[in-house]
Design a protein around this motif. Structure first.
Motif, PDB file in Angstrom:
ATOM      1  N   ASP A  45      69.123  36.211  30.025  1.00 32.38           N
ATOM      2  CA  ASP A  45      68.808  35.231  30.682  1.00 32.38           C
ATOM      3  C   ASP A  45      69.908  34.125  31.775  1.00 32.38           C
ATOM      4  O   ASP A  45      69.074  32.876  32.719  1.00 32.38           O
ATOM      5  CB  ASP A  45      68.549  34.196  29.844  1.00 32.38           C
ATOM      6  N   ASP A 102      67.166  28.650  29.386  1.00 32.98           N
ATOM      7  CA  ASP A 102      67.810  30.151  29.896  1.00 32.98           C
ATOM      8  C   ASP A 102      69.414  29.718  29.846  1.00 32.98           C
ATOM      9  O   ASP A 102      70.048  30.757  28.934  1.00 32.98           O
ATOM     10  CB  ASP A 102      67.769  30.594  31.229  1.00 32.98           C
ATOM     11  N   ASP A 244      64.271  33.486  25.694  1.00 38.90           N
ATOM     12  CA  ASP A 244      63.234  32.610  25.182  1.00 38.90           C
ATOM     13  C   ASP A 244      61.417  33.653  25.914  1.00 38.90           C
ATOM     14  O   ASP A 244      62.007  34.848  27.193  1.00 38.90           O
ATOM     15  CB  ASP A 244      62.846  31.276  26.469  1.00 38.90           C
TER      16      ASP A 244
HETATM   17 MG    MG Z   1      64.419  33.600  30.042  1.00 34.96          MG
END
Ligand code: MG
Length: 361
Positions: A45, A102, A244
């Motif tokens: 991320d 993130d 996420d």
């Molecule tokens: Mg992400």
């Protein structure tokens, strides 16, 4: 494989064509790509810059000898959602939340954001100001300043709506990766799935799906910071992995975690949190809610003995009130995600091959 000689929509859709573009044309041509524990090629991320490396390489007097000074975490994301205003929110809140999230799923406290905007001529100033105010509100919610920006305008036939890029800089004592899941760990989803993608699709196509169907877009750091500090007996964070589930949805994120961690994941369909309106919309449209994008949710891998504690803390938070343990990691079927359905059969949950709904983030 990259078959065509031009960029197509699927090159930005999160499936195999995008992976090929990143692997063959980007990673193959950027050779200097690591500044800390997590480099560009980890495709996590965010990536990190090691603080001890900065101290060492720049002959800075080091007062932290013996302690791990941690890592600076950096992430960047461009937001192209259409339309810019959607149920309950707009691209400004999305641009801040997406980047804060993130950082958060890397275990990083957000330190600052930058923002670059590309706006087509004819875009209304009133809408522009609303977007900026939403950015400010989301940033204020998690206490992160927006410290730099850029504005460019283009002719109206070159672009149909505003595009916002945000870059986030954070700091983590202990970086949480998407490759750290271990067999036996429990897997938590912090709330109902599919709200963002389905509400946007319904809004865009003019479907009437009930009034509680709005985007879940939210900056999650305040919630996530309260669980990353939970420690095992050895003093390490009890959170083994985090991601996420945005583009590609829960299915995409779980597969990425399983593949990078070298574990299998088994989820229970009966435990998956989903709103009735999202579930029936998905049924009606023939869409798998596991593949729909979320903008205010996290998938958290946690040591089994801390799972209930983490769940209880998440549920105290407004963005985590529907959190649930949805499954666990196994040492069988490594790199794969399986779901025990409500009728008791097992089925593979694959990485979505393309974008079900384009331009939603
Ligand atoms: Mg992400």
């Amino acid at each position: 494989m990259l078959k065509d000689n031009v960029i197509r929509m699927e090159h930005g859709a999160g499936g195999e064509p995008m992976q090929a573009l990143i692997r063959d044309l980007i990673l193959n041509n950027i050779t200097f790509r690591s500044a800390g524990l997590v480099g560009l090629d980890a495709l996590d991320d965010g990536a990190t810059i090691s603080i001890s490396g900065i101290i060492e390489n720049n002959n800075i007097n080091d007062n932290t000898t013996g302690n791990n000074p941690g890592e600076i975490v950096v992430t960047t994301d461009s937001h192209v959602i259409k339309p810019a205003f959607f149920p309950d929110s707009n691209i400004g809140r999305l641009a801040v939340s997406g980047t804060v999230n993130d950082l958060a799923v890397m275990g990083a406290a957000p330190l600052a954001l930058t923002c670059a905007m590309i706006v087509p001529e004819g875009f209304e100033l009133e809408s522009f100001e609303k977007i900026i105010r939403s950015m400010n509100q989301a940033a204020e919610e998690v206490g992160v300043p927006i410290i730099a920006g850029d504005t460019k305008t283009v002719e109206r036939n070159g672009l149909d709506s505003i595009i916002i890029n945000t870059t986030g800089i954070g700091v983590a004592n202990e970086v949480i990766r998407d490759c750290g899941l271990c067999a036996g760990d429990k897997v938590i989803l912090t709330g109902t799935m599919g709200d963002h993608g389905i509400s946007l699709l319904a809004h865009r196509e003019g479907f009437e799906l009930g009034t509680n169907l709005v985007s879940d877009v939210a900056p999650l750091w305040n919630m996530i910071k309260s669980v990353v500090k939970i420690r095992t007996l050895e003093g390490k964070t009890a959170i083994s992995s985090m991601k996420d589930p945005t583009r590609g949805g829960v299915a995409g994120a779980l597969n990425e975690i399983a593949q990078k961690s070298g574990t299998g994941i088994v989820i229970e369909q009966k435990d998956l949190p989903i709103k009735e309106s999202v579930s029936s919309a998905c049924e009606m449209l023939g869409i798998d809610p596991l593949e729909v994008a979320n903008e205010g949710k996290a998938i958290i891998g946690v040591k089994a003995e801390h799972a209930e504690e983490v769940l209880a803390i998440l549920r105290e938070h407004e963005y985590g009130k529907d959190a649930a343990i949805i499954g666990e990691a196994t040492d069988e079927n490594t790199g794969k995600v399986l779901m025990r359905t409500t009728i008791g059969s097992m089925r593979y949950v694959d990485t979505p091959t393309g974008d079900l709904i384009p331009r939603i983030c």
